[in-house]
Design a protein around this motif. Structure first.
Motif, PDB file in Angstrom:
ATOM      1  N   ASN A 194       0.829  -1.201   0.000  1.00 10.49           N
ATOM      2  CA  ASN A 194       0.000   0.000   0.000  1.00 10.49           C
ATOM      3  C   ASN A 194       0.864   1.252   0.000  1.00 10.49           C
ATOM      4  OD1 ASN A 194      -2.547   1.319   0.116  1.00 10.49           O
ATOM      5  ND2 ASN A 194      -2.171   1.760   2.270  1.00 10.49           N
ATOM      6  N   VAL A 195       0.648   2.121  -0.969  1.00  7.66           N
ATOM      7  CA  VAL A 195       1.371   3.394  -1.024  1.00  7.66           C
ATOM      8  C   VAL A 195       0.700   4.388  -0.082  1.00  7.66           C
ATOM      9  CG1 VAL A 195       2.010   5.349  -2.496  1.00  7.66           C
ATOM     10  CG2 VAL A 195       2.183   3.004  -3.378  1.00  7.66           C
ATOM     11  N   THR A 196       1.465   4.936   0.826  1.00  9.60           N
ATOM     12  CA  THR A 196       0.919   5.885   1.803  1.00  9.60           C
ATOM     13  C   THR A 196       1.345   7.316   1.539  1.00  9.60           C
ATOM     14  OG1 THR A 196       2.780   5.434   3.297  1.00  9.60           O
ATOM     15  CG2 THR A 196       0.771   4.125   3.601  1.00  9.60           C
ATOM     16  N   SER A 197       2.387   7.516   0.733  1.00  7.82           N
ATOM     17  CA  SER A 197       2.830   8.880   0.443  1.00  7.82           C
ATOM     18  C   SER A 197       3.725   8.893  -0.788  1.00  7.82           C
ATOM     19  CB  SER A 197       3.606   9.459   1.645  1.00  7.82           C
ATOM     20  OG  SER A 197       4.156  10.726   1.327  1.00  7.82           O
ATOM     21  N   VAL A 198       3.573   9.928  -1.600  1.00  6.41           N
ATOM     22  CA  VAL A 198       4.502  10.243  -2.686  1.00  6.41           C
ATOM     23  C   VAL A 198       4.909  11.692  -2.516  1.00  6.41           C
ATOM     24  CG1 VAL A 198       4.819  10.506  -5.172  1.00  6.41           C
ATOM     25  CG2 VAL A 198       3.532   8.550  -4.282  1.00  6.41           C
ATOM     26  N   ARG A 199       6.217  11.928  -2.327  1.00  7.27           N
ATOM     27  CA  ARG A 199       6.723  13.275  -2.082  1.00  7.27           C
ATOM     28  C   ARG A 199       7.806  13.630  -3.104  1.00  7.27           C
ATOM     29  NH1 ARG A 199       7.230  10.614   2.560  1.00  7.27           N
ATOM     30  NH2 ARG A 199       9.508  10.721   2.416  1.00  7.27           N
ATOM     31  N   TYR A 256      -6.596  10.506  -4.172  1.00  6.58           N
ATOM     32  CA  TYR A 256      -5.205  10.930  -4.176  1.00  6.58           C
ATOM     33  C   TYR A 256      -4.762  11.393  -2.789  1.00  6.58           C
ATOM     34  CZ  TYR A 256      -5.962  10.999  -9.241  1.00  6.58           C
ATOM     35  OH  TYR A 256      -6.267  10.662 -10.535  1.00  6.58           O
ATOM     36  N   GLY A 257      -5.383  10.828  -1.755  1.00  8.04           N
ATOM     37  CA  GLY A 257      -5.047  11.234  -0.406  1.00  8.04           C
ATOM     38  C   GLY A 257      -3.602  10.955  -0.029  1.00  8.04           C
ATOM     39  N   TRP A 258      -2.966  10.047  -0.723  1.00  4.89           N
ATOM     40  CA  TRP A 258      -1.563   9.684  -0.468  1.00  4.89           C
ATOM     41  C   TRP A 258      -0.578  10.526  -1.275  1.00  4.89           C
ATOM     42  CZ3 TRP A 258       0.014   8.466  -5.294  1.00  4.89           C
ATOM     43  CH2 TRP A 258      -0.977   8.032  -6.189  1.00  4.89           C
ATOM     44  N   LEU A 259      -1.073  11.363  -2.157  1.00  6.92           N
ATOM     45  CA  LEU A 259      -0.212  12.115  -3.071  1.00  6.92           C
ATOM     46  C   LEU A 259       0.151  13.463  -2.460  1.00  6.92           C
ATOM     47  CD1 LEU A 259       1.161  12.228  -5.831  1.00  6.92           C
ATOM     48  CD2 LEU A 259      -1.004  13.020  -6.820  1.00  6.92           C
ATOM     49  N   ASP A 260       1.354  13.573  -1.919  1.00  5.79           N
ATOM     50  CA  ASP A 260       1.805  14.795  -1.245  1.00  5.79           C
ATOM     51  C   ASP A 260       2.562  15.707  -2.207  1.00  5.79           C
ATOM     52  OD1 ASP A 260       0.751  13.982   1.259  1.00  5.79           O
ATOM     53  OD2 ASP A 260       2.492  12.671   1.546  1.00  5.79           O
ATOM     54  N   VAL A 261       1.972  15.899  -3.369  1.00 12.00           N
ATOM     55  CA  VAL A 261       2.503  16.793  -4.396  1.00 12.00           C
ATOM     56  C   VAL A 261       1.332  17.675  -4.829  1.00 12.00           C
ATOM     57  CG1 VAL A 261       3.726  16.952  -6.600  1.00 12.00           C
ATOM     58  CG2 VAL A 261       4.053  14.932  -5.150  1.00 12.00           C
ATOM     59  N   PRO A 262       1.524  19.001  -4.928  1.00 12.74           N
ATOM     60  CA  PRO A 262       0.394  19.909  -5.212  1.00 12.74           C
ATOM     61  C   PRO A 262      -0.053  19.874  -6.670  1.00 12.74           C
ATOM     62  CG  PRO A 262       2.428  21.160  -5.068  1.00 12.74           C
ATOM     63  CD  PRO A 262       2.788  19.745  -4.700  1.00 12.74           C
ATOM     64  N   VAL A 263      -0.668  18.755  -7.078  1.00 14.48           N
ATOM     65  CA  VAL A 263      -1.099  18.599  -8.469  1.00 14.48           C
ATOM     66  C   VAL A 263      -2.571  18.224  -8.568  1.00 14.48           C
ATOM     67  CG1 VAL A 263       1.183  18.031  -9.369  1.00 14.48           C
ATOM     68  CG2 VAL A 263      -0.265  16.203  -8.433  1.00 14.48           C
ATOM     69  N   VAL A 264      -3.314  18.356  -7.458  1.00 14.00           N
ATOM     70  CA  VAL A 264      -4.730  18.020  -7.426  1.00 14.00           C
ATOM     71  C   VAL A 264      -5.523  19.307  -7.230  1.00 14.00           C
ATOM     72  CG1 VAL A 264      -6.531  16.706  -6.237  1.00 14.00           C
ATOM     73  CG2 VAL A 264      -4.232  15.733  -6.491  1.00 14.00           C
ATOM     74  N   ASP A 265      -6.544  19.534  -8.068  1.00 13.59           N
ATOM     75  CA  ASP A 265      -7.304  20.777  -7.970  1.00 13.59           C
ATOM     76  C   ASP A 265      -8.323  20.712  -6.831  1.00 13.59           C
ATOM     77  OD1 ASP A 265      -9.587  19.416  -8.870  1.00 13.59           O
ATOM     78  OD2 ASP A 265      -9.410  20.147 -10.923  1.00 13.59           O
ATOM     79  N   GLU A 266      -9.097  21.796  -6.680  1.00 11.07           N
ATOM     80  CA  GLU A 266     -10.022  21.901  -5.555  1.00 11.07           C
ATOM     81  C   GLU A 266     -11.159  20.892  -5.632  1.00 11.07           C
ATOM     82  OE1 GLU A 266     -11.416  24.448  -8.911  1.00 11.07           O
ATOM     83  OE2 GLU A 266      -9.506  24.161  -7.851  1.00 11.07           O
ATOM     84  N   LYS A 267     -11.385  20.302  -6.802  1.00  6.32           N
ATOM     85  CA  LYS A 267     -12.427  19.285  -6.953  1.00  6.32           C
ATOM     86  C   LYS A 267     -11.874  17.866  -6.914  1.00  6.32           C
ATOM     87  CE  LYS A 267     -15.694  22.255  -9.397  1.00  6.32           C
ATOM     88  NZ  LYS A 267     -16.561  22.414 -10.588  1.00  6.32           N
ATOM     89  N   GLY A 268     -10.599  17.748  -6.547  1.00  3.73           N
ATOM     90  CA  GLY A 268     -10.002  16.432  -6.414  1.00  3.73           C
ATOM     91  C   GLY A 268      -9.525  15.814  -7.701  1.00  3.73           C
ATOM     92  N   LEU A 304       6.188  13.066 -13.195  1.00  3.61           N
ATOM     93  CA  LEU A 304       4.957  12.481 -12.665  1.00  3.61           C
ATOM     94  C   LEU A 304       3.959  12.301 -13.806  1.00  3.61           C
ATOM     95  CD1 LEU A 304       3.720  11.564  -9.974  1.00  3.61           C
ATOM     96  CD2 LEU A 304       2.783  13.866  -9.703  1.00  3.61           C
ATOM     97  N   TYR A 305       3.395  11.103 -13.911  1.00  2.00           N
ATOM     98  CA  TYR A 305       2.517  10.771 -15.028  1.00  2.00           C
ATOM     99  C   TYR A 305       1.264  10.044 -14.525  1.00  2.00           C
ATOM    100  CZ  TYR A 305       6.578  11.919 -17.829  1.00  2.00           C
ATOM    101  OH  TYR A 305       7.637  12.591 -18.395  1.00  2.00           O
ATOM    102  N   ALA A 306       0.252   9.980 -15.373  1.00  2.00           N
ATOM    103  CA  ALA A 306      -0.999   9.310 -15.027  1.00  2.00           C
ATOM    104  C   ALA A 306      -1.487   8.475 -16.207  1.00  2.00           C
ATOM    105  CB  ALA A 306      -2.067  10.322 -14.641  1.00  2.00           C
TER     106      ALA A 306
END
Length: 413
Positions: A100-105, A349-361, A375-377
């Motif tokens: 389980n991934v808990t954080s990406v920094r 994306y609760g584990w993603l500690d990089v500011p790449v998620v907008d206000e709507k998730g 970083l890719y998707a």
């Protein structure tokens, strides 16, 4: 010291495994981290009777296509799982299950990926954890009386596991119409709350409607060719079901089965569900959009010289409007014992500690290239093409995204 690898792929569904295949082809060392098992969401987050919406011949992954006896059928949940497992084995993907991934920094050299088994340092990360991690349920669900059981498609398995009595299904996209039909066939009274939806026939002019989408090039439209990309990525899934008889499951079919249609659920007040009016307008818009799409198929058949291999053009009855759709429902009356929220899903994306998620998730990305170097998707709706939503769309997407990743690594090396 943390482990080091060039690329970490998060998720071992079809998207993550496709990424692994192309990373391997380019000899880029990598690992694929999976919180559960390969194809975990297919195993754990689908109801028992689930089938793909796409015909079997469209089930394609890089180097692997459907080889069974029923190309025009639709895979069951178990068959999808087996198909993806086979791809994982054939491609030799370096999957680590139960990780389980808990954080990406972000770091100076790339990213630190923290898992429940330790840390991994890498230069690039591919997020392939899926677009449907969490069901979306409106806030007013908290006001529903406790006597009514509430669940989402993640918690639904089959009608026999629900309390006796009526069911209110909220949402009329693919999931909602399928569950409403299954529940009604079980003998239960069913009410379906209908909002914006995409109406499609299962077959048109003798071919699966998704054959038309594929052959006419609709699915090949690129994300940078779409006028309103945000809206296109949020369109509800079409009202389709995969059945041996290739049946159409639209609102008329549900009405004929005895499902009661009401408008969009807008609020709960004093224990009463309040539904919006305007079903006629909602139906007319869906019918109009379907007719425009089918007209486009007709035009393509004429101009491409394919008229001879398909049947004659077809017309479809407009969606029938209930004579008097009710605008409210007393949730304390006992008429409804269960509510199934088929109101969509969103990624987590609760584990993603990089500011790449907008206000709507939503992840900020340009065709899978996320707004952070390296970083890719993959595996998101209309990531690079309209076909991105489906399994057979991942090959082109993964090839493009991993190509960009490889170029970026070369520039930064």
């Amino acid at each position: 010291m943390s482990e080091r690898v060039t690329t970490v792929v998060i998720g071992a569904g079809h998207a993550g495994l496709a990424a692994s295949r192309f990373l391997g082809d380019r000899s880029i060392d990598h690992v694929v981290l999976e919180r559960g098992e390969v194809a975990n969401s297919w195993r754990r987050e689908r109801w028992d009777s689930f089938r793909l919406l796409t015909p079997n011949w469209q089930s394609r992954l890089p180097g692997l296509g459907y080889e069974g006896p029923d190309p025009d059928g639709y895979m069951t949940m178990g068959e999808v799982t087996e198909f993806i497992e086979r791809f994982a084995v054939l491609s030799g993907a370096p999957v680590r299950t139960s990780t389980n991934v808990t954080s990406v920094r972000r770091t100076d050299g790339g990213y630190d990926v923290t898992t429940d088994h330790g840390e991994i340092g890498c230069r690039a990360v591919v997020i392939a954890s899926g677009a449907c991690n969490q069901p979306v349920v409106p806030k007013f669900s908290e006001a529903v009386p406790s006597s009514v059981r509430q669940l989402t498609p993640f918690g639904y398995r089959e009608p026999g596991r629900l309390p006796d009595g009526g069911v209110l299904v909220v949402g009329a996209s693919a999931t909602g119409v399928q569950l409403a039909a299954e529940l009604r066939r079980s003998g239960r009274p069913v009410i379906l709350s209908v909002g914006e939806h995409v109406r499609l026939p299962r077959t048109y002019r003798g071919r699966d409607v998704l054959w038309w989408m594929d052959a006419s090039g609709v699915w090949d439209q690129r994300y940078d060719e779409v006028d309103d990309l945000t809206r296109a990525r949020r369109l509800p899934s079409p009202q389709l079901v995969g059945t041996p008889e290739r049946a159409t499951l639209d609102l008329n079919a549900l009405t004929a089965m005895g499902v009661e249609l009401v408008g969009r659920w807008a609020a709960v007040r004093d224990g009463r569900a309040l539904f919006s009016g305007g079903l006629r307008n909602v139906f007319s818009l869906a019918d109009l959009k379907m007719r425009r799409l089918l007209d486009g198929f007709d035009a393509w058949a004429r101009t491409s010289g394919r008229e001879a291999e398909v049947g004659p053009p077809e017309s479809f009855e407009p969606t029938r409007v209930p004579e008097s759709a009710r605008l409210q429902l007393d949730l304390n009356s006992g008429e409804i014992r269960t509510i199934v929220w088929a109101t969509g899903f969103r990624p987590d994306y609760g584990w993603l500690d990089v500011p790449v998620v907008d206000e709507k998730g939503r992840l900020r990305h340009d065709g899978g290239v996320v707004d952070s170097p390296g970083l890719y998707a993959l595996g998101l709706p209309m990531l690079r093409r309209r076909r991105s939503t489906f399994i057979n769309g991942i090959e082109d997407d993964a090839r493009d995204v991993i190509g960009h990743l490889a170029q970026d690594l070369a520039v930064r090396s």
